[in-house]
Design a protein around this motif. Structure first.
Motif, short mmCIF file in Angstrom:
data_model
loop_
_atom_site.label_atom_id
_atom_site.label_comp_id
_atom_site.label_asym_id
_atom_site.label_seq_id
_atom_site.Cartn_x
_atom_site.Cartn_y
_atom_site.Cartn_z
N ASN A 125 0.82 -1.21 0.00
CA ASN A 125 0.00 0.00 0.00
C ASN A 125 0.86 1.26 0.00
O ASN A 125 0.97 1.94 1.02
CB ASN A 125 -0.94 0.02 1.22
CG ASN A 125 -2.04 -0.98 1.09
OD1 ASN A 125 -2.69 -1.04 0.07
ND2 ASN A 125 -2.24 -1.78 2.13
N ASP A 142 -12.20 -0.94 -2.29
CA ASP A 142 -11.87 -0.21 -1.06
C ASP A 142 -11.08 -1.05 -0.07
O ASP A 142 -10.21 -0.54 0.61
CB ASP A 142 -13.14 0.30 -0.39
CG ASP A 142 -13.68 1.55 -1.06
OD1 ASP A 142 -14.80 1.93 -0.73
OD2 ASP A 142 -12.98 2.13 -1.89
N GLU A 188 -4.99 5.38 5.07
CA GLU A 188 -4.42 6.66 4.66
C GLU A 188 -4.96 7.09 3.29
O GLU A 188 -5.32 8.24 3.08
CB GLU A 188 -2.89 6.56 4.62
CG GLU A 188 -2.22 7.87 4.20
CD GLU A 188 -0.71 7.74 4.06
OE1 GLU A 188 -0.07 8.79 3.93
OE2 GLU A 188 -0.18 6.60 4.07
N TRP A 189 -5.02 6.13 2.35
CA TRP A 189 -5.57 6.42 1.03
C TRP A 189 -7.01 6.87 1.14
O TRP A 189 -7.42 7.84 0.51
CB TRP A 189 -5.51 5.16 0.14
CG TRP A 189 -4.25 5.03 -0.64
CD1 TRP A 189 -3.26 4.14 -0.46
CD2 TRP A 189 -3.86 5.83 -1.77
NE1 TRP A 189 -2.27 4.33 -1.38
CE2 TRP A 189 -2.61 5.35 -2.20
CE3 TRP A 189 -4.43 6.90 -2.44
CZ2 TRP A 189 -1.93 5.89 -3.28
CZ3 TRP A 189 -3.75 7.45 -3.53
CH2 TRP A 189 -2.52 6.95 -3.92
N LYS A 190 -7.80 6.16 1.90
CA LYS A 190 -9.22 6.47 2.03
C LYS A 190 -9.41 7.88 2.58
O LYS A 190 -10.23 8.65 2.06
CB LYS A 190 -9.91 5.45 2.92
CG LYS A 190 -9.98 4.07 2.32
CD LYS A 190 -10.58 3.09 3.32
CE LYS A 190 -10.48 1.67 2.85
NZ LYS A 190 -10.99 0.72 3.84
N ILE A 200 -8.28 10.57 -0.06
CA ILE A 200 -9.24 10.70 -1.16
C ILE A 200 -10.51 11.40 -0.70
O ILE A 200 -11.01 12.31 -1.36
CB ILE A 200 -9.54 9.31 -1.78
CG1 ILE A 200 -8.29 8.80 -2.50
CG2 ILE A 200 -10.72 9.38 -2.74
CD1 ILE A 200 -8.35 7.34 -2.89
N LEU A 240 -2.98 2.02 -10.09
CA LEU A 240 -4.01 1.53 -9.16
C LEU A 240 -5.01 0.59 -9.80
O LEU A 240 -5.78 -0.06 -9.09
CB LEU A 240 -4.77 2.72 -8.55
CG LEU A 240 -3.95 3.61 -7.62
CD1 LEU A 240 -4.76 4.83 -7.21
CD2 LEU A 240 -3.49 2.83 -6.40
N LEU A 280 -7.37 -0.69 -0.34
CA LEU A 280 -6.75 0.60 -0.05
C LEU A 280 -6.56 0.73 1.45
O LEU A 280 -7.47 0.42 2.22
CB LEU A 280 -7.64 1.75 -0.54
CG LEU A 280 -7.88 1.84 -2.04
CD1 LEU A 280 -8.87 2.95 -2.35
CD2 LEU A 280 -6.58 2.08 -2.78
N ASP A 281 -5.39 1.20 1.86
CA ASP A 281 -5.20 1.38 3.29
C ASP A 281 -5.95 2.62 3.76
O ASP A 281 -6.47 3.41 2.97
CB ASP A 281 -3.71 1.42 3.65
CG ASP A 281 -2.98 2.63 3.13
OD1 ASP A 281 -3.61 3.61 2.69
OD2 ASP A 281 -1.74 2.61 3.16
N SER A 325 2.06 5.07 -0.49
CA SER A 325 1.36 6.33 -0.27
C SER A 325 1.12 7.05 -1.60
O SER A 325 1.78 6.76 -2.61
CB SER A 325 2.19 7.25 0.64
OG SER A 325 3.36 7.68 -0.04
N LEU A 326 0.20 7.99 -1.58
CA LEU A 326 -0.07 8.81 -2.75
C LEU A 326 1.19 9.56 -3.16
O LEU A 326 1.54 9.64 -4.33
CB LEU A 326 -1.21 9.78 -2.47
CG LEU A 326 -1.56 10.76 -3.57
CD1 LEU A 326 -1.98 10.04 -4.83
CD2 LEU A 326 -2.67 11.70 -3.11
#
Length: 115
Positions: free
Chosen positions: A41, A72, A78-80, A83, A62, A75-76, A43-44
């Motif tokens: 996972n 979903d 942090e991503w959620k 976003i 992705l 996605l970890d 990071s952005l």
């Protein structure tokens, strides 16, 4: 999945892990762990950095094999959160694309200074 795509793109470009790490300003050890599936996972910020030298999009990295963005549960947290916050703040897809292009431009400028 993401690690395999990064590895394939890196090899297509002829970059070593060390070289891609330098070009993207990311840790080569983390990059290696990601490619081997030990990390899953990123990071952005990591994806933005690595997508530039690989001439790819974060969307592509992705996507699963069917061209769909990961579910979903892949996605970890942090991503959620990132976003959701971006959408709540009014960030549009085009804004994100512009940011990505800006990051590519910044990388290009750094490369020009080195030359």
């Amino acid at each position: 999945m993401i690690g395999k795509k990064i590895k394939r793109l890196r090899q297509q470009k002829g970059y070593s892990i060390t070289e891609l790490g330098r070009l993207a300003a990311v840790s080569k050890s983390y990059l290696s762990q990601l490619e081997r599936g030990l990390q899953t996972n990123p990071s952005l910020q990591f994806l933005v950095k690595v997508s530039g030298p690989l001439d790819t999009s974060i969307d592509y990295l992705l996507q699963d094999s069917n061209g769909q963005i990961h579910e979903d549960n892949e996605l970890d947290e942090e991503w959620k959160v990132l976003i959701r916050q971006a959408i709540e703040d009014g960030l549009k897809k085009e804004d994100f694309r512009e940011y990505r292009n800006y990051m590519k431009f910044q990388e290009w400028m750094r490369e020009q200074k080195k030359s």
